[in-house]
Motif scaffolding. Structure first.
Motif, mmCIF file in Angstrom:
data_model
loop_
_atom_site.group_PDB
_atom_site.id
_atom_site.type_symbol
_atom_site.label_atom_id
_atom_site.label_comp_id
_atom_site.label_asym_id
_atom_site.label_seq_id
_atom_site.Cartn_x
_atom_site.Cartn_y
_atom_site.Cartn_z
ATOM 1 N N VAL A 91 0.836 -1.198 0.000
ATOM 2 C CA VAL A 91 0.000 0.000 0.000
ATOM 3 C C VAL A 91 0.877 1.257 0.000
ATOM 4 O O VAL A 91 0.609 2.212 -0.724
ATOM 5 C CB VAL A 91 -0.952 -0.007 1.220
ATOM 6 C CG1 VAL A 91 -1.703 1.308 1.329
ATOM 7 C CG2 VAL A 91 -1.922 -1.165 1.126
ATOM 8 N N LEU A 92 1.943 1.249 0.791
ATOM 9 C CA LEU A 92 2.844 2.402 0.823
ATOM 10 C C LEU A 92 3.545 2.609 -0.518
ATOM 11 O O LEU A 92 3.719 3.744 -0.971
ATOM 12 C CB LEU A 92 3.878 2.231 1.938
ATOM 13 C CG LEU A 92 3.336 2.314 3.363
ATOM 14 C CD1 LEU A 92 4.452 2.047 4.362
ATOM 15 C CD2 LEU A 92 2.710 3.662 3.612
ATOM 16 N N SER A 93 3.920 1.529 -1.153
ATOM 17 C CA SER A 93 4.553 1.627 -2.464
ATOM 18 C C SER A 93 3.571 2.172 -3.499
ATOM 19 O O SER A 93 3.936 3.013 -4.330
ATOM 20 C CB SER A 93 5.085 0.263 -2.887
ATOM 21 O OG SER A 93 5.674 0.344 -4.152
ATOM 22 N N CYS A 94 2.337 1.705 -3.426
ATOM 23 C CA CYS A 94 1.306 2.193 -4.350
ATOM 24 C C CYS A 94 1.046 3.682 -4.125
ATOM 25 O O CYS A 94 0.930 4.452 -5.085
ATOM 26 C CB CYS A 94 0.027 1.384 -4.166
ATOM 27 S SG CYS A 94 -1.305 1.881 -5.258
ATOM 28 N N MET A 95 0.974 4.105 -2.863
ATOM 29 C CA MET A 95 0.769 5.520 -2.553
ATOM 30 C C MET A 95 1.932 6.377 -3.053
ATOM 31 O O MET A 95 1.738 7.485 -3.544
ATOM 32 C CB MET A 95 0.590 5.718 -1.046
ATOM 33 C CG MET A 95 -0.747 5.257 -0.526
ATOM 34 S SD MET A 95 -2.106 6.189 -1.234
ATOM 35 C CE MET A 95 -1.778 7.789 -0.571
#
Length: 85
Positions: free
Chosen positions: A4-8
């Motif tokens: 999720v952090l990478s996607c954000m």
């Protein structure tokens, strides 16, 4: 959570690239109107309004380009101060 952090991170980067591209386009149009106002005199009758609009486009475009560039750098480096700026 890491996915999720990478996607954000990449979504913020893409959004900031779009802001940078929009600012660059505004700078281009502002320079075009400032350099060659003859093509726009049919649209805007008053010369003073055309000149003020060109400078306004330049100022807003430069501000958006700078904001988008700093946002891209902040998103890639995960730098909170750059993102808050």
């Amino acid at each position: 959570p890491m996915g999720v952090l990478s996607c954000m991170k990449y979504l913020m980067f893409i959004f900031n690239v779009l802001v940078f591209a929009g600012g660059t386009c505004l700078v281009g149009v502002g320079v075009w109107v400032a350099v060659d106002p003859a093509g726009f005199q049919d649209i805007v009758a008053a010369r003073a309004v055309l000149s003020a609009g060109a400078w306004l486009l330049l100022a807003v475009g430069i501000a958006l380009s700078l904001l988008g560039f700093l946002g891209c750098c902040g998103a890639l480096r995960r730098s909170r101060p750059l993102l808050l700026l």
